[in-house]
Design a protein around this motif. Structure first.
Motif: not given
Length: 204
Positions: A140-143, A160-162, A178-181
């Motif tokens: 798993f990575q994110w940015r 946010i990208v997962l 951002l709100s959903m994250f």
């Protein structure tokens, strides 16, 4: 009714009710169809969402701005119901929760209940099978994506990208506002808190 059904529905689905006014009968039926399709197949959520968007655009319907949230709301409602044993949640109790807690109209409730009640056995079998067969995550990575406005030095809304790597060597990418994250973070924190609470209880 199972004492936890309404609690789980309120906790998981209630945050999406502000988007209910964006629903239409045709949109709801597409969301129900793709939710059933997601339960019946091993396709990823991104593939299912693309299928739903294509269905809407090909039929000449407008895709609402909160389409992903609406899909999540319908799918979670079906998923939570299917987790309970047959008969644990009565028909009229399900209707009351959809009407009073989720603010669905009578017409929308009829469509959802018709699928869940009339096709429960098939949906439960498929839900159990696909839940076991879906590939698990191995990496798993994110940015954070940030874009600047051209007219002024102003940061637009970040996303946010997962990135997920599955055990079957496939990759999945999910981009969230951002709100959903924040909602995902809240639900994970709530889940971890409940797990900790269960682990701390004395066994008799």
């Amino acid at each position: 009714m199972s004492s936890t059904f309404r609690y789980n529905l309120l906790r998981s689905v209630k945050p999406y009710t502000p988007f209910v006014p964006q629903l239409s009968k045709s949109l709801l039926r597409v969301l129900i169809q793709v939710s059933v399709h997601f339960i019946e197949t091993k396709k990823s959520s991104s593939e299912v969402l693309s299928l739903a968007i294509n269905k809407l655009t090909n039929a000449g319907h407008k895709v609402p701005s909160n389409f992903c949230e609406l899909f999540t709301m319908v799918f979670l409602t079906m998923q939570i119901y299917l987790r309970y044993p047959k008969g644990a949640v009565k028909h009229h109790e399900l209707r009351n929760c959809l009407l009073d807690d989720l603010n669905f109209t009578e017409e929308y409730v009829d469509d959802i209940c018709k699928v869940l009640i009339n096709h429960r056995d098939v949906l439960c079998n498929n839900f159990s099978a696909t839940k076991m067969d879906r590939s698990k995550m191995s990496q798993f990575q994110w940015r954070i994506n940030i874009s600047l406005s051209l007219n002024s030095v102003q940061i637009n809304r970040p996303t946010i990208v997962l990135h997920f790597k599955l055990q079957n060597k496939e990759f999945r990418t999910l981009e969230l506002p951002l709100s959903m994250f924040q909602q995902v973070r809240y639900n994970i924190a709530l889940l971890l808190n409940e797990l900790q609470s269960l682990q701390s209880r004395a066994l008799y």
